[in-house]
Design a protein around this motif. Structure first.
Motif, PDB file in Angstrom:
ATOM      1  N   ASN A 229       0.829  -1.210   0.000  1.00 38.83           N
ATOM      2  CA  ASN A 229       0.000   0.000   0.000  1.00 38.83           C
ATOM      3  C   ASN A 229       0.860   1.255   0.000  1.00 38.83           C
ATOM      4  OD1 ASN A 229      -2.522  -1.364   0.167  1.00 38.83           O
ATOM      5  ND2 ASN A 229      -2.126  -1.771   2.331  1.00 38.83           N
ATOM      6  N   ASP A 230       0.326   2.316  -0.584  1.00 41.69           N
ATOM      7  CA  ASP A 230       0.992   3.621  -0.580  1.00 41.69           C
ATOM      8  C   ASP A 230       0.560   4.366   0.684  1.00 41.69           C
ATOM      9  OD1 ASP A 230       2.016   6.122  -0.947  1.00 41.69           O
ATOM     10  OD2 ASP A 230       1.436   6.286  -3.053  1.00 41.69           O
ATOM     11  N   TYR A 231       1.498   4.555   1.597  1.00 39.66           N
ATOM     12  CA  TYR A 231       1.176   5.137   2.902  1.00 39.66           C
ATOM     13  C   TYR A 231       1.622   6.591   3.042  1.00 39.66           C
ATOM     14  CZ  TYR A 231       0.102   0.428   4.724  1.00 39.66           C
ATOM     15  OH  TYR A 231      -0.460  -0.801   4.967  1.00 39.66           O
ATOM     16  N   LYS A 232       2.026   7.223   1.942  1.00 35.74           N
ATOM     17  CA  LYS A 232       2.570   8.582   2.066  1.00 35.74           C
ATOM     18  C   LYS A 232       1.549   9.553   2.673  1.00 35.74           C
ATOM     19  CE  LYS A 232       5.261  12.172  -0.169  1.00 35.74           C
ATOM     20  NZ  LYS A 232       4.765  13.132   0.803  1.00 35.74           N
ATOM     21  N   ALA A 233       0.321   9.538   2.181  1.00 33.26           N
ATOM     22  CA  ALA A 233      -0.699  10.467   2.689  1.00 33.26           C
ATOM     23  C   ALA A 233      -0.992  10.185   4.162  1.00 33.26           C
ATOM     24  CB  ALA A 233      -1.972  10.348   1.855  1.00 33.26           C
ATOM     25  N   LEU A 234      -1.034   8.917   4.537  1.00 30.57           N
ATOM     26  CA  LEU A 234      -1.275   8.549   5.937  1.00 30.57           C
ATOM     27  C   LEU A 234      -0.132   9.061   6.815  1.00 30.57           C
ATOM     28  CD1 LEU A 234      -2.458   5.013   7.117  1.00 30.57           C
ATOM     29  CD2 LEU A 234      -0.945   6.428   8.474  1.00 30.57           C
ATOM     30  N   ALA A 235       1.107   8.904   6.342  1.00 31.42           N
ATOM     31  CA  ALA A 235       2.271   9.371   7.114  1.00 31.42           C
ATOM     32  C   ALA A 235       2.220  10.892   7.282  1.00 31.42           C
ATOM     33  CB  ALA A 235       3.561   8.959   6.416  1.00 31.42           C
ATOM     34  N   ASP A 236       1.856  11.589   6.217  1.00 28.10           N
ATOM     35  CA  ASP A 236       1.751  13.059   6.303  1.00 28.10           C
ATOM     36  C   ASP A 236       0.694  13.469   7.325  1.00 28.10           C
ATOM     37  OD1 ASP A 236       3.689  13.293   4.368  1.00 28.10           O
ATOM     38  OD2 ASP A 236       2.293  13.700   2.718  1.00 28.10           O
ATOM     39  N   ALA A 237      -0.435  12.760   7.334  1.00 26.52           N
ATOM     40  CA  ALA A 237      -1.519  13.084   8.270  1.00 26.52           C
ATOM     41  C   ALA A 237      -1.072  12.813   9.714  1.00 26.52           C
ATOM     42  CB  ALA A 237      -2.764  12.264   7.942  1.00 26.52           C
ATOM     43  N   ALA A 238      -0.374  11.722   9.930  1.00 24.50           N
ATOM     44  CA  ALA A 238       0.120  11.398  11.273  1.00 24.50           C
ATOM     45  C   ALA A 238       1.106  12.460  11.750  1.00 24.50           C
ATOM     46  CB  ALA A 238       0.780  10.019  11.268  1.00 24.50           C
ATOM     47  N   HIS A 239       2.025  12.850  10.884  1.00 30.72           N
ATOM     48  CA  HIS A 239       3.016  13.872  11.254  1.00 30.72           C
ATOM     49  C   HIS A 239       2.339  15.201  11.569  1.00 30.72           C
ATOM     50  CE1 HIS A 239       6.237  11.411   8.933  1.00 30.72           C
ATOM     51  NE2 HIS A 239       6.201  11.080  10.203  1.00 30.72           N
ATOM     52  N   ALA A 240       1.270  15.505  10.844  1.00 34.90           N
ATOM     53  CA  ALA A 240       0.573  16.789  11.041  1.00 34.90           C
ATOM     54  C   ALA A 240      -0.006  16.888  12.447  1.00 34.90           C
ATOM     55  CB  ALA A 240      -0.525  16.948   9.991  1.00 34.90           C
ATOM     56  N   ARG A 241      -0.324  15.742  13.080  1.00 33.54           N
ATOM     57  CA  ARG A 241      -0.885  15.788  14.443  1.00 33.54           C
ATOM     58  C   ARG A 241       0.168  15.466  15.492  1.00 33.54           C
ATOM     59  NH1 ARG A 241      -3.474  10.904  12.440  1.00 33.54           N
ATOM     60  NH2 ARG A 241      -2.549   9.104  13.500  1.00 33.54           N
ATOM     61  N   GLY A 242       1.449  15.413  15.079  1.00 37.41           N
ATOM     62  CA  GLY A 242       2.533  15.206  16.040  1.00 37.41           C
ATOM     63  C   GLY A 242       2.837  13.758  16.351  1.00 37.41           C
ATOM     64  N   ALA A 243       2.286  12.837  15.558  1.00 28.19           N
ATOM     65  CA  ALA A 243       2.517  11.407  15.778  1.00 28.19           C
ATOM     66  C   ALA A 243       3.712  10.929  14.971  1.00 28.19           C
ATOM     67  CB  ALA A 243       1.273  10.614  15.390  1.00 28.19           C
TER      68      ALA A 243
END
Length: 956
Positions: A229-243
């Motif tokens: 799976n392509d997880y780039k968008a998920l990783a960006d969203a996690a980083h945006a909330r400090g995770a």
């Protein structure tokens, strides 16, 4: 004709038994050594050392000693009960071809498997170079900046990633998101760890990972169903909330698909098993953790770094020693104290041998076979998920019927549920396998090459690997067998292992790892069993495991044993989880205080902290014994909250404490449980049983007392042994019953090395095990007595005797001369000895444990070296050797130092190199001079040394 002087058949057979080979001193030497320490027999010495209150009244109820031939025949009948099927189960474990040159020259080579953890840098340069290759391999393939020198398995690595994310992220959330595409065994271990630390898990679809408020997410790439799976968008969203984003991955897949570092991962974990390490029913295998540079000071486990030696040359060492987290005791963030060095070395050599092109070729071939099989199955009407590397997820089938049909022809598939299966291909898969699998699924492959030509890859276009990896010359040089053989030999020659010298490490029990014990490990009937193979195929393992559990129950006096923990620290953790669950089952979940004497092993408080317990440290007296009154005071003070006491016996100071029974009674009186650290069990087997004197639980170190080799710092096995009331709270197996979750990824931990301990106990027998313990006590006391005129033994027990180890106090010498314990440790290298344990448990001391398998000759050789070193210290005291420029301060001396055209030191070259005449006949030369620890911690470099570093050195 008289036969009265003819030995009986029984006497002849006794001397034919293995125990005569395992125990170093013969009976005449034992008598001589007993005379030195002032006792008439081993029994009299044992009575003088061991408190009567704890002595076992009867011999071990185990069979008598047998020969190596008999034991190998016996375990062969057990191995033959295992059935080795073709495995396509996957789920994190894959078939692999161990290159024969690595099999024989690493896995089966005592130069590699009998080495110790590389705390003494100068004599560990070879294995640390292999580990730095491992770190570089993992960092390159994952796209991370730094990787550690291995962890225990993928499940525990994922759990460590969770806690690393928790302490490193900016989020205030207490939720950890786990994708339901993570391997089931990984999820089990993460659940266990999270529950004890009160971390809330949210397990769900990948899409939820982008929206759930969490401090971290754990993804699997490719996932457990094989999908990429392509997880780039998920990783960006996690980083945006400090995770932070943690990813479990597959090193072979990463040769073809984009590294997690390229699309936003912060921490990457996985297993290097498929790089040449057999299934082994689940272990041992070297897991890894790689992460961004920002988290290196918080990363668990060991990290090899590059420093400089005293001559300014590059040298390897364990760096950032605070990351050996158990040294931080109750402030620890992890209790890891074992790596999987031997297996990491194998995986790194696999990468060195194949190189980037070879690894890519193996991956590409595996993927082509999977793509061809998928095309055939689709033509037959099967539904298969898109975007895979080596694993096909086939849905809408009668899974039960298909699995049964496969097993009937010797094939194992993975059943996901009633309507789906998965098929994982690997390096060992053949064309015939693919044709057979297609036929099994009612598909047909007429011409595999024709289907190959017509079938596209199944890798997602946006996630194909573009970046280079393994560009360092070490991965691009040793591709012929000759070259690899010589490279591995050159590395082994730099190190000191048990094949060359006694390793007198206190608390570490470096004893004979007999060849007969090791032989079954590489039998395919043990090595080629997938950990998720059906129970019907693993009846041999079942018999072996149950037999070994029963042996350990008899040796310890407990009632039940779990072999799941794959290190001593994991065994401790399992024992404390059992205590915690027991209290909760009695509605006493508020019990959270763990008493730990200040002399305890550092992993004890670290493990307690991981179980959510609050550590209260109790005092020791001037003789190193635990202060019973202080334990009583603490037990009374915290009576309502007392969960456990953790105590080491014999003590960490090498003494049998007299009051152990009373201590157990105090703890029980106040509602607590007694955990006895089994690190020093080598002083107890056949003599006393912890489970009979009031202890409730122990972990055992099979890599200490029961002969599994240390392997340069792992593998280890740390079974958890408990009394019956705690038995329901041992860790459950995968899919099994029980209120306590898994502590290791495989149900039986490092199962493939359990034959070693089974063989040891079987060959030694009841009397042999007792005699081994007694000779371990004898050897330690012989050293202490012979060295008494030269060094003070810091602690002794009853009758002025020690247990299985003695602590030599160098602090008075340091005060008088400036020569400290570390100088003595480094000088011992010039004599060809690994140092004793340095500054543990008391700073400025050396703790010596000779074990029973060292001969009188070797003990005397060590004693001679220590006396010569004392003479050199005396020469500094008297002013005949310079206080700063002397053989101790400058040790170890390399061949280049001694053979150089100039010699500027105030003592002769011959004293530097050959302080004893025997060294002229056999000499180990340290490959580097003393390593600079401070430089290494200030200038952290944890990857392969650039080749130009050597060029510059050559130009000078």
């Amino acid at each position: 004709m008289s036969h009265k002087n003819t030995p009986s058949l029984r006497e002849l057979e006794h001397h034919h038994a293995f125990l005569e080979r395992h125990i170093g001193p013969n009976d005449a030497e034992i008598e001589q050594m007993l005379h030195v320490i002032g006792h008439g027999s081993l029994e009299a010495m044992t009575d003088a050392i061991v408190p009567g209150k704890i002595k076992s009244p009867a011999p071990l109820a185990l069979p008598q000693a047998i020969t190596e031939v008999e034991a190998l025949a016996k375990i062969r009948t057990i191995a033959d009960k295992n059935q080795v099927f073709r495995s396509f189960i996957g789920q994190g474990y894959y078939g692999t071809l161990t290159p024969n040159v690595i099999l024989r020259n690493i896995l089966e080579n005592p130069a590699w498997y009998t080495a110790y953890t590389p705390y003494q840098a100068e004599i560990s340069q070879g294995r640390m170079e292999a580990l730095i290759n491992f770190q570089t391999m993992c960092a390159d393939l994952t796209g991370m900046e730094i990787a550690n020198a291995s962890l225990l398995d993928e499940g525990t690595a994922a759990a460590e990633a969770m806690t690393l994310a928790k302490r490193s992220c900016k989020s205030k959330s207490n939720v950890f998101f786990v994708s339901n595409g993570v391997h089931p065994q990984t999820l089990e271990v993460v659940k266990t760890r999270a529950e004890a630390l009160d971390i809330e898990l949210h397990i769900g679809d990948d899409a939820d990972g982008a929206t759930v408020d969490s401090f971290g997410v754990l993804l699997q790439y490719p996932n457990t169903f094989g999908q990429i799976n392509d997880y780039k968008a998920l990783a960006d969203a996690a980083h945006a909330r400090g995770a932070l984003v943690a990813v479990a991955t597959d090193l072979l897949a990463l040769t073809l698909i984009a590294s997690p570092g390229e699309w936003g991962a912060d921490i990457v974990v996985g297993n290097s098993q498929r790089f040449g390490v057999p299934f082994g029913n689940g272990g041992p295998h070297a897991a890894f953790m790689a992460c961004r540079d920002a988290y290196k000071r918080s990363m668990p486990g060991r990290l090899i770094g590059v420093s400089l030696d005293a001559e300014g040359k590059p040298a390897y060492r364990l760096t950032l020693q605070t990351r050996e987290q158990h040294i931080r005791r109750e402030k620890a963030t992890s209790n890891i104290c074992t790596a999987q060095v031997l297996l990491a070395v194998m995986a790194s050599m696999y990468a060195v041998y194949h190189g980037p092109e070879g690894l890519t070729r193996i991956a590409r071939r595996t993927h082509r076979l999977a793509a061809i099989l998928a095309a055939s199955l689709r033509q037959a009407g099967h539904t298969i998920g898109p975007d895979f590397f080596d694993t096909l997820h086939v849905v809408n089938v009668d899974a039960d019927a298909l699995i049964a049909k496969a097993q009937a022809i010797g094939i194992n598939l993975r059943q996901i549920h009633g309507q789906s299966v998965s098929i994982s291909l690997d390096e060992t898969t053949t064309r015939a396998d693919v044709i057979g699998l297609a036929t099994l699924m009612d598909a047909c492959i007429d011409d595999i090459d024709e289907l190959d030509a017509a079938t596209a890859d199944a890798l997602p276009n946006g996630l194909r690997r573009q970046s280079e990896f393994l560009t360092h010359p070490v991965f691009n040089t040793h591709h012929s067998e000759h070259e690899l053989l010589r490279y591995m030999r050159a590395l082994a020659d730099k190190d000191l292992a048990m094949d060359r010298t006694m390793i007198p490490l206190g608390s570490c029990t470096m004893k004979l790892n007999a060849t007969a014990e090791m032989i079954p490990v590489t039998w395919p009937e043990f090595g080629n069993i997938h950990p998720l193979a059906p129970v019907a195929q693993t009846q041999g393992y079942k018999e072996l495991i149950e037999g070994l559990e029963a042996m350990l129950v008899e040796c310890t006096g407990y009632d039940a044993v779990s072999l799941q923990p794959n290190s001593g620290a994991q065994g401790e953790y399992a024992g404390l989880l059992a205590i915690r669950a027991y209290h909760r089952s009695r509605n006493e979940g508020h019990r959270d205080i763990c008493l730990i004497p200040e002399s305890a092993h550092g992993t004890n408080p670290a493990s307690a902290q991981m179980c959510g317990m609050t550590v209260v440290v109790t005092k020791c007296d001037a003789n190193g014994n635990v202060d019973v009154e202080d334990i009583r005071r603490a037990a009374e003070k915290y009576s309502d909250r007392l969960a456990a006491l953790m105590i080491t016996y014999p003590s960490t100071h090498g003494v049998f404490e007299e009051d152990i029974v009373a201590i157990c009674e105090i703890v029980h009186e106040h509602g607590g449980q007694v955990y006895t650290d089994g690190a020093n069990m080598n002083a107890l087997v056949g003599v006393a049983k912890p489970g009979k004197w009031g202890s409730d639980v122990s972990h055992l170190n099979l890599h200490k007392t029961f002969c599994i080799p240390h392997g340069g710092g792992g593998p280890g096995v740390g079974p958890c042994a408990v009394k019956s009331h705690l038995a329901p709270f041992l860790p459950r197996t995968l899919g099994g019953e029980g209120s306590v979750g898994m502590v290791s990824a495989a149900s039986y931990g490092s199962a493939s090395i359990l034959p070693i301990s089974w063989m040891y106990i079987t060959m030694m027998g009841s009397q042999g095990l007792r005699k081994a313990t007694q000779v371990a006590l004898l050897n330690a006391n012989y050293i202490a007595k012979r060295l008494a005129p030269h060094y003070e033994t810091l602690y002794t027990g009853r009758n002025g005797l020690v247990a299985h180890e003695c602590i030599l106090d160098l602090r008075p010498l340091k005060d008088a001369t400036g020569i400290g314990a570390e100088d003595v440790a480094k000088r011992l290298i010039d004599f060809g000895f690994h140092a004793p344990t340095l500054s543990f448990p008391v700073a400025g001391t050396l703790m010596v444990e000779p074990t029973e398998s060292e001969s009188l000759h070797e003990l005397d050789r060590f004693i001679d070296a220590m006396i010569q070193i004392r003479d050199e210290i005396r020469a500094v005291e008297e002013g005949t050797l310079d206080r700063e420029d002397n053989p101790l301060k400058n040790a170890p001396h390399t061949a280049t130092m001694v053979a150089g055209s100039e010699w500027t030191h105030a003592y002769p070259r011959e004293l530097a190199a050959f302080p004893l005449p025997s060294l002229k006949l056999q000499k180990y030369w340290s490959p580097v001079a003393r390593v600079d620890n401070v430089y290494g911690d200030k200038n952290i470099m944890c990857a392969c040394i650039p080749i130009d570093a050597y060029k510059e050195e050559a130009e000078v």
